[in-house]
Motif scaffolding. Structure first.
Motif, PDB file in Angstrom:
ATOM      1  N   CYS A  96      -9.673  66.247  61.869  1.00  0.00           N
ATOM      2  CA  CYS A  96      -9.078  67.087  60.863  1.00  0.00           C
ATOM      3  C   CYS A  96      -8.002  68.213  61.692  1.00  0.00           C
ATOM      4  N   ALA A  97      -8.651  68.614  63.071  1.00  0.00           N
ATOM      5  CA  ALA A  97      -8.027  69.452  63.646  1.00  0.00           C
ATOM      6  C   ALA A  97      -6.683  68.858  64.342  1.00  0.00           C
ATOM      7  N   PHE A  98      -6.507  67.766  64.709  1.00  0.00           N
ATOM      8  CA  PHE A  98      -5.317  67.241  65.168  1.00  0.00           C
ATOM      9  C   PHE A  98      -4.223  66.835  63.990  1.00  0.00           C
ATOM     10  N   GLN A  99      -5.050  66.408  62.829  1.00  0.00           N
ATOM     11  CA  GLN A  99      -4.297  66.175  61.680  1.00  0.00           C
ATOM     12  C   GLN A  99      -3.408  67.647  61.070  1.00  0.00           C
ATOM     13  N   LEU A 100      -4.241  68.377  61.079  1.00  0.00           N
ATOM     14  CA  LEU A 100      -3.782  69.643  60.564  1.00  0.00           C
ATOM     15  C   LEU A 100      -2.346  69.997  61.495  1.00  0.00           C
ATOM     16  N   LEU A 101      -2.478  70.045  62.696  1.00  0.00           N
ATOM     17  CA  LEU A 101      -1.192  70.327  63.460  1.00  0.00           C
ATOM     18  C   LEU A 101      -0.231  69.353  63.330  1.00  0.00           C
ATOM     19  N   LEU A 102      -0.340  67.854  63.161  1.00  0.00           N
ATOM     20  CA  LEU A 102       0.450  67.147  62.867  1.00  0.00           C
ATOM     21  C   LEU A 102       1.163  67.207  61.548  1.00  0.00           C
ATOM     22  N   ALA A 103       0.309  67.487  60.520  1.00  0.00           N
ATOM     23  CA  ALA A 103       0.779  67.731  59.147  1.00  0.00           C
ATOM     24  C   ALA A 103       1.919  68.855  59.221  1.00  0.00           C
ATOM     25  N   ILE A 104       1.710  69.984  60.103  1.00  0.00           N
ATOM     26  CA  ILE A 104       2.434  71.407  60.284  1.00  0.00           C
ATOM     27  C   ILE A 104       3.645  70.931  60.884  1.00  0.00           C
ATOM     28  N   LEU A 105       3.528  69.851  61.959  1.00  0.00           N
ATOM     29  CA  LEU A 105       4.660  69.833  62.906  1.00  0.00           C
ATOM     30  C   LEU A 105       5.703  68.752  62.552  1.00  0.00           C
ATOM     31  N   ILE A 106       5.162  67.663  61.983  1.00  0.00           N
ATOM     32  CA  ILE A 106       5.562  66.501  61.977  1.00  0.00           C
ATOM     33  C   ILE A 106       6.789  66.612  60.586  1.00  0.00           C
ATOM     34  N   PRO A 107       8.037  66.328  60.784  1.00  0.00           N
ATOM     35  CA  PRO A 107       8.904  66.164  59.375  1.00  0.00           C
ATOM     36  C   PRO A 107       8.400  65.260  58.323  1.00  0.00           C
ATOM     37  N   TRP A 108       8.850  65.637  57.196  1.00  0.00           N
ATOM     38  CA  TRP A 108       8.562  64.623  56.087  1.00  0.00           C
ATOM     39  C   TRP A 108       9.220  63.197  56.339  1.00  0.00           C
ATOM     40  N   GLY A 109       8.320  62.218  55.940  1.00  0.00           N
ATOM     41  CA  GLY A 109       8.665  60.979  56.113  1.00  0.00           C
ATOM     42  C   GLY A 109       8.254  60.323  57.355  1.00  0.00           C
ATOM     43  N   TRP A 110       7.918  61.164  58.392  1.00  0.00           N
ATOM     44  CA  TRP A 110       7.373  60.499  59.779  1.00  0.00           C
ATOM     45  C   TRP A 110       5.943  60.540  60.134  1.00  0.00           C
ATOM     46  N   LEU A 111       5.212  61.072  59.158  1.00  0.00           N
ATOM     47  CA  LEU A 111       3.831  61.299  59.417  1.00  0.00           C
ATOM     48  C   LEU A 111       3.228  60.022  58.872  1.00  0.00           C
ATOM     49  N   TRP A 112       2.234  59.571  59.348  1.00  0.00           N
ATOM     50  CA  TRP A 112       1.365  58.554  58.875  1.00  0.00           C
ATOM     51  C   TRP A 112       0.944  58.551  57.142  1.00  0.00           C
ATOM     52  N   THR A 113       0.805  59.666  56.816  1.00  0.00           N
ATOM     53  CA  THR A 113       0.433  59.778  55.429  1.00  0.00           C
ATOM     54  C   THR A 113       1.374  59.856  54.480  1.00  0.00           C
ATOM     55  N   ASP A 114       2.743  59.766  54.925  1.00  0.00           N
ATOM     56  CA  ASP A 114       3.943  59.866  54.113  1.00  0.00           C
ATOM     57  C   ASP A 114       4.349  58.439  53.791  1.00  0.00           C
ATOM     58  N   ASN A 115       5.008  58.280  52.656  1.00  0.00           N
ATOM     59  CA  ASN A 115       5.397  57.061  52.046  1.00  0.00           C
ATOM     60  C   ASN A 115       6.945  57.320  51.665  1.00  0.00           C
ATOM     61  N   ASP A 116       7.755  56.252  52.261  1.00  0.00           N
ATOM     62  CA  ASP A 116       9.243  56.492  51.976  1.00  0.00           C
ATOM     63  C   ASP A 116       9.681  55.690  50.505  1.00  0.00           C
ATOM     64  N   GLN A 117       8.695  55.340  50.056  1.00  0.00           N
ATOM     65  CA  GLN A 117       8.783  54.844  48.779  1.00  0.00           C
ATOM     66  C   GLN A 117       7.694  55.680  47.790  1.00  0.00           C
ATOM     67  N   MET A 118       7.869  56.948  47.805  1.00  0.00           N
ATOM     68  CA  MET A 118       7.130  57.879  47.049  1.00  0.00           C
ATOM     69  C   MET A 118       6.768  57.875  45.633  1.00  0.00           C
ATOM     70  N   PHE A 119       7.882  57.675  45.022  1.00  0.00           N
ATOM     71  CA  PHE A 119       7.914  57.626  43.572  1.00  0.00           C
ATOM     72  C   PHE A 119       8.865  56.813  42.992  1.00  0.00           C
ATOM     73  N   SER A 120       8.225  56.308  41.699  1.00  0.00           N
ATOM     74  CA  SER A 120       9.082  55.420  40.986  1.00  0.00           C
ATOM     75  C   SER A 120       9.374  56.300  39.861  1.00  0.00           C
ATOM     76  N   VAL A 121      10.722  56.354  39.341  1.00  0.00           N
ATOM     77  CA  VAL A 121      11.114  57.309  38.335  1.00  0.00           C
ATOM     78  C   VAL A 121      11.910  56.570  37.278  1.00  0.00           C
ATOM     79  N   GLY A 122      11.237  56.646  36.228  1.00  0.00           N
ATOM     80  CA  GLY A 122      11.708  55.927  35.196  1.00  0.00           C
ATOM     81  C   GLY A 122      12.669  56.866  34.357  1.00  0.00           C
ATOM     82  N   LYS A 123      13.867  55.975  34.249  1.00  0.00           N
ATOM     83  CA  LYS A 123      14.853  56.724  33.339  1.00  0.00           C
ATOM     84  C   LYS A 123      15.022  56.284  32.006  1.00  0.00           C
ATOM     85  N   ALA A 124      15.261  57.346  31.257  1.00  0.00           N
ATOM     86  CA  ALA A 124      15.194  56.957  29.712  1.00  0.00           C
ATOM     87  C   ALA A 124      16.466  56.219  29.507  1.00  0.00           C
TER      88      ALA A 124
END
Length: 289
Positions: A261-289
């Motif tokens: 938890c201690a190290f992960q908190l630092l990573l979550a603060i410092l790592i840009p979005w998309g590069w941390l292991w928790t992130d997903n480059d296909q995060m949303f499926s957007v349905g257009k009307a």
């Protein structure tokens, strides 16, 4: 009648378009707000800590007790504890996949007003929902490598008279490296047999960030060693005395949980979005009307 109407009904259904972060930026779509990013990272991090990290440490100690009673050789003890670590993480990964699929509401991460286009429906494509067995085998492979290496490393740094803080960091760094090697080899093997390419360098960078979090877990685990002089972490995590299976296993799980938890908190603060292991480059499926 239903068969005749099915093509018509299909045309009336919203069309889902899976957008990557890069595609979304090119199309001017604000796929992920800062608030959603924070919630997403925190949720995945907490679930992993509870369902994978704690069980990994718990079963590491539990399997260790099983062979310790039989006066096993240090090598046998190392492999047994590594197996226990892998077992706990494997079961936790399966549990995580179930929780993400059936328990966690997608609306927690994707409120309708967070997607920057008019949508008729949106869902969150969280990591670990797909190919859960494959992911479980991969992270279990890394956990086996790091769990097997932990006790020999602690013995080595202790005998070398390395001060506690330095010794804990050395143990954590090498265990993190072992985890990364195990995960990388397992991932490449799965991709090889599936006849597909894993890509470069994003998956490897994300694996490195996960290995750093594992480093924190392994380093904090050293705090449970009752023989290490100058062990200032024992106040937080407690020392394993070897006279209580349940209590010592809990201490092992809690210490890895706390370090992660201690190290992960630092990573979550410092790592840009998309590069941390928790992130997903296909995060949303957007349905257009």
């Amino acid at each position: 009648m239903e068969d005749l109407l099915e093509p018509i009904l299909d045309d009336r259904k919203p069309k889902l378009e899976t957008l990557s972060i890069q595609d979304g930026e090119e199309k001017g779509v604000a796929l992920v707000s800062t608030r959603v990013k924070v919630i997403h990272r925190l949720l995945i991090s907490i679930l992993v800590a509870v369902l994978k990290i704690f069980p990994g440490g718990f079963f590491w100690q539990l399997f260790g007790f099983a062979v310790q009673d039989a006066n096993a050789h240090p090598t046998s003890f190392a492999f047994a504890t590594g197996t226990g670590d892998a077992f706990g993480v494997f079961c936790g990964q399966i549990g995580l996949s179930v929780v993400l699929k059936y328990v966690v509401p997608a609306s927690w991460l994707v409120p309708s007003n967070e997607v920057g286009v008019e949508v008729s429906g949106a869902k969150c494509c969280l990591p670990y929902q797909r190919e859960s067995l494959r992911e479980a085998c991969i992270v279990a492979s890394g956990s086996f490598c790091s769990g097997t290496a932990w006790q020999p490393l602690v013995t080595t740094v202790y005998n070398a008279n390395i001060p506690f803080t330095g010794g804990a960091l050395v143990v954590g760094a090498v265990c993190g490296l072992c985890f990364f090697i195990g995960v990388t080899i397992a991932s490449e093997l799965f991709e090889f047999f599936a006849k597909r390419e894993r890509g470069w360098p994003l998956p490897q960078v994300r694996d490195i960030t996960l290995a750093i979090a594992v480093m924190g877990a392994a380093a904090c685990f050293v705090g449970t060693d009752e023989h290490y002089e100058g062990n200032w972490l024992s106040v937080l995590v407690g020392e394993r005395k070897g006279n209580s299976v349940g209590l010592d296993s809990f201490k092992a799980g809690f210490s890895t949980f706390l370090g992660y938890c201690a190290f992960q908190l630092l990573l979550a603060i410092l790592i840009p979005w998309g590069w941390l292991w928790t992130d997903n480059d296909q995060m949303f499926s957007v349905g257009k009307a």
